[in-house]
Design an enzyme around this catalytic site. Sequence first.
Site, PDB file in Angstrom:
ATOM      1  N   SER A   1       0.841  -1.195   0.000  1.00 40.46           N
ATOM      2  CA  SER A   1       0.000   0.000   0.000  1.00 40.46           C
ATOM      3  C   SER A   1       0.873   1.239   0.000  1.00 40.46           C
ATOM      4  O   SER A   1       1.650   1.461   0.933  1.00 40.46           O
ATOM      5  CB  SER A   1      -0.916   0.015   1.228  1.00 40.46           C
TER       6      SER A   1
ATOM      7  N   ASP B   1      -5.897   0.981  -8.667  1.00 46.47           N
ATOM      8  CA  ASP B   1      -7.033   1.886  -8.822  1.00 46.47           C
ATOM      9  C   ASP B   1      -7.771   1.695 -10.142  1.00 46.47           C
ATOM     10  O   ASP B   1      -8.852   2.252 -10.330  1.00 46.47           O
ATOM     11  CB  ASP B   1      -6.573   3.340  -8.706  1.00 46.47           C
TER      12      ASP B   1
ATOM     13  N   LYS C   1     -11.382  -0.256  -0.450  1.00 50.80           N
ATOM     14  CA  LYS C   1     -11.286   1.046  -1.103  1.00 50.80           C
ATOM     15  C   LYS C   1     -12.512   1.885  -0.702  1.00 50.80           C
ATOM     16  O   LYS C   1     -13.148   1.621   0.309  1.00 50.80           O
ATOM     17  CB  LYS C   1     -11.177   0.862  -2.620  1.00 50.80           C
TER      18      LYS C   1
ATOM     19  N   ARG D   1     -14.835  -2.780  -4.025  1.00 47.52           N
ATOM     20  CA  ARG D   1     -14.887  -2.678  -5.483  1.00 47.52           C
ATOM     21  C   ARG D   1     -15.093  -4.021  -6.166  1.00 47.52           C
ATOM     22  O   ARG D   1     -15.590  -4.074  -7.290  1.00 47.52           O
ATOM     23  CB  ARG D   1     -13.626  -1.971  -6.008  1.00 47.52           C
TER      24      ARG D   1
END
Length: 429
Positions: free
Chosen positions: A167, A315, A342, A346
């Site tokens: 991350s 992303d 997120k 997602r």
Amino acid sequence: MQIHTSKPAKTVRGEITVPGDKSISHRSIMLGSLARGITTVKGFLRGEDNLATLNAFRAMGIIVHDDGETLKIEGNGLHGLGEPADVLDCGNSGTSMRLMTGLLSGQRFFSVLTGDQYLRKRPMKRVLEPLNLMGATVFGRAGGDKAPLAIVGTSLKGIAYQSPVSSAQVKSAILLAGMYADGETQVTEPHLSRDHSERILRYFGADIETYSGGTRIRGGRELEGREIIVPGDISSAAFFMVAALIVPGSELLIKGVGVNPTRTGIIDILQAMGGDITLQNCRESSGEPVADILVKSSRLKGIEVGGDLVPRAIDEFPVICVAASLAEGKTVIRDAKELRVKETDRIKAMAFNLQKAGVAVVETENGMDVTGMEKLEGCTAESFGDHRIAMSMLIAGLAARDQITVNDTECIGTSFPNFTALLQGVTVI
């Protein structure tokens, strides 16, 4: 509630420039504020997330002049921030909250960070745990896992931290705290996440070094103001790349896009699927690689995606799922559990919406299997308050039999305020 509708397109053609990179825009404000002297920023993304960061630093005494094209930041040095008189609102921006938590941990004052209803549900312990090891004093709801976060600035010490997740937000929070720590701070991660923080810290003069598998920074060195030209955001370009690939007869040139190798997983994935994508006019700006991206419509095929490709395209997976839904065969996505934490889950959100469009999708714990079809069905999709879900489903509508309507599209403004206008400008219905 705002609603947008996307209709089947005949072609996608033209030349466009997408807004400035969201990640670099955040970091430009942060480091420009902590540097000595003037920092100018051209191409700053004026989305809601980045404006939340800008407003937070103004609330801590930083003077920022904005003429509509260029920001001029009057930096006050590493210890030049002032205690904010009120809570700092990060809106929907996880980057603002997580990076500022690291940065504020080493200040000499008290601060509180909060956000909207979605941000207050996102996990923060992954940032607080390493900061606590450095000596930080940070409190949050749910045992320190949820915002609001209360930060009592204190002296920090360098640590060697092996992150369990790849991350950039976790890594960046530790590195920003490391600027204030006594000694050396090291961070390693399972797979290399985006390295904008490392690049911009080096550009501003921080004592930072990258090595195989990690990064180290030594605290105490002052930063110097710089000129930054923010390239176009590849995450924003990704929507238009997929649009041009899935609509027959399309050809689109996207100019001035950042092509940092830790962010170009989207290009590698789409090329592996058979996408006709080429980089032109490659150059460097403010420490970041930049290129023009030419995309031509292509017959896509299903592939397997996992491993170190995932953090390099984290992303872009919502719109990758759209490409997969129109590819021949099955696309298997694995090692992407991070997508579940997120702005929304997602994996679940894209599975839900693509199933409504007639696509065979099977969720797994850390990804999904998507079996492509020739044309999607028209439907009404839900954004779940997530800008990337909303924009991905509007791209899907370009290759559907009938229009796709997306509910709750206000969230698009967090990263791409002119998305619909730009899309209409290159789409022939």
